[in-house]
Design a protein around this motif. Structure first.
Motif, short mmCIF file in Angstrom:
data_model
loop_
_atom_site.label_atom_id
_atom_site.label_comp_id
_atom_site.label_asym_id
_atom_site.label_seq_id
_atom_site.Cartn_x
_atom_site.Cartn_y
_atom_site.Cartn_z
N MET A 143 2.89 4.97 -4.93
CA MET A 143 1.72 5.65 -4.37
C MET A 143 0.45 4.87 -4.65
SD MET A 143 2.78 9.57 -5.14
CE MET A 143 1.43 10.37 -4.33
N HIS A 144 0.31 4.33 -5.85
CA HIS A 144 -0.87 3.53 -6.19
C HIS A 144 -0.94 2.27 -5.31
CE1 HIS A 144 -2.62 5.76 -9.48
NE2 HIS A 144 -1.42 5.87 -10.08
N LEU A 145 0.20 1.63 -5.09
CA LEU A 145 0.23 0.45 -4.22
C LEU A 145 -0.17 0.82 -2.79
CD1 LEU A 145 3.44 -1.45 -5.45
CD2 LEU A 145 1.05 -2.14 -5.72
N ALA A 197 10.03 8.84 -11.59
CA ALA A 197 8.68 9.39 -11.40
C ALA A 197 7.63 8.30 -11.54
CB ALA A 197 8.43 10.52 -12.40
N GLN A 198 7.83 7.40 -12.52
CA GLN A 198 6.89 6.31 -12.70
C GLN A 198 6.91 5.35 -11.51
OE1 GLN A 198 7.90 4.58 -16.49
NE2 GLN A 198 6.72 6.10 -17.66
N LEU A 199 8.10 5.06 -11.00
CA LEU A 199 8.22 4.18 -9.84
C LEU A 199 7.54 4.82 -8.61
CD1 LEU A 199 11.84 2.72 -10.17
CD2 LEU A 199 9.67 1.51 -10.44
N ASN A 200 7.72 6.13 -8.43
CA ASN A 200 7.04 6.83 -7.32
C ASN A 200 5.52 6.77 -7.48
OD1 ASN A 200 9.32 7.53 -5.88
ND2 ASN A 200 9.54 9.54 -6.88
N SER A 201 5.06 6.92 -8.70
CA SER A 201 3.62 6.84 -8.97
C SER A 201 3.09 5.44 -8.65
CB SER A 201 3.35 7.19 -10.43
OG SER A 201 2.01 7.01 -10.75
N ILE A 202 3.83 4.42 -9.08
CA ILE A 202 3.43 3.03 -8.80
C ILE A 202 3.41 2.78 -7.29
CG2 ILE A 202 4.15 0.62 -9.03
CD1 ILE A 202 5.15 1.32 -11.87
N ALA A 221 -4.36 0.76 1.50
CA ALA A 221 -5.28 1.51 2.36
C ALA A 221 -6.73 1.15 2.06
CB ALA A 221 -5.06 3.01 2.18
N ILE A 222 -7.06 0.99 0.78
CA ILE A 222 -8.43 0.61 0.40
C ILE A 222 -8.74 -0.80 0.92
CG2 ILE A 222 -9.87 -0.01 -1.59
CD1 ILE A 222 -8.64 2.37 -3.08
N ALA A 223 -7.77 -1.71 0.80
CA ALA A 223 -7.98 -3.08 1.29
C ALA A 223 -8.23 -3.07 2.80
CB ALA A 223 -6.78 -3.96 0.94
N ARG A 224 -7.47 -2.25 3.54
CA ARG A 224 -7.69 -2.15 4.99
C ARG A 224 -9.08 -1.59 5.30
NH1 ARG A 224 -1.98 0.47 6.90
NH2 ARG A 224 -0.72 -1.42 6.66
N THR A 225 -9.46 -0.57 4.55
CA THR A 225 -10.78 0.05 4.77
C THR A 225 -11.89 -0.96 4.50
OG1 THR A 225 -9.87 2.20 4.10
CG2 THR A 225 -12.27 1.98 4.11
N VAL A 226 -11.75 -1.73 3.44
CA VAL A 226 -12.75 -2.76 3.13
C VAL A 226 -12.84 -3.77 4.27
CG1 VAL A 226 -13.24 -4.70 1.59
CG2 VAL A 226 -12.64 -2.48 0.63
N GLY A 227 -11.70 -4.18 4.79
CA GLY A 227 -11.69 -5.12 5.91
C GLY A 227 -12.39 -4.55 7.14
N HIS A 228 -12.12 -3.29 7.46
CA HIS A 228 -12.76 -2.65 8.61
C HIS A 228 -14.26 -2.51 8.40
CE1 HIS A 228 -9.02 -1.94 10.65
NE2 HIS A 228 -8.53 -1.22 9.66
#
Length: 164
Positions: A33-35, A26-31, A40-47
């Motif tokens: 998802m966070h990654l 569960a912790q690995l799945n959470s990590i 996605a945030i990094a891509r959005t910032v670039g756009h």
């Protein structure tokens, strides 16, 4: 009995280990998802940064102050055109109205004369009737000319206000 105890201990340990494995999963799945969210945030910032650059370039090309001045000049010209169009329409309407009124007046005079004098008025030449009609109309024409001059002065004043 010793082997049963050992087997029971191993069973408890293996259950705890299975539970820990589920927690770790569960912790690995959470990590994970966070990654994924971080990517996605990094891509959005670039756009967004690319969009900001494009907006800057468009802003530089557009030159907003010059466009504002052009729009003000365009607005003034459109106002002038509207005033001129209104003046032309008023003049045409006045000209057409006066002709219509004269025609209607002539028709009514003919009807009244025919009703009063009968056939003798109808037999009068048309030139005589028009001459009689023009004589009393001179004072009315003078009043209309004064009204037209006042109206013309008013329109000129409005035009001067628009020009300035």
């Amino acid at each position: 009995m010793g082997s049963a105890k050992a087997l029971a201990k191993e069973l408890v340990r293996s259950r705890k280990t299975v539970n820990r494995l589920y927690e770790n999963k569960a912790q690995l799945n959470s990590i994970s998802m966070h990654l994924g969210e971080s990517v996605a945030i990094a891509r959005t910032v670039g756009h967004l940064s690319k969009s900001a650059e494009v907006m800057k370039l468009v802003n530089n090309l557009m030159k907003a102050p010059e466009v504002a001045v052009t729009m003000q000049e365009f607005s003034k010209e459109m106002t002038k055109a509207g005033v001129i169009e209104e003046m032309v329409n008023d003049a045409v309407d006045n000209a057409l109205d006066s002709e219509d009124i004269e025609e209607e007046t002539e028709e009514e005079i003919d009807k009244v004369l025919t009703a009063i004098a009968g056939e003798t008025a109808a037999e009068l030449p048309e030139a005589v009737r028009k001459e009689k009609l023009k004589q009393p109309a001179t004072s009315e024409e003078a009043e209309e000319n004064v009204d037209d001059e006042e109206e013309l002065e008013e329109i000129r004043a409005r035009l001067d206000r628009v020009r300035s």
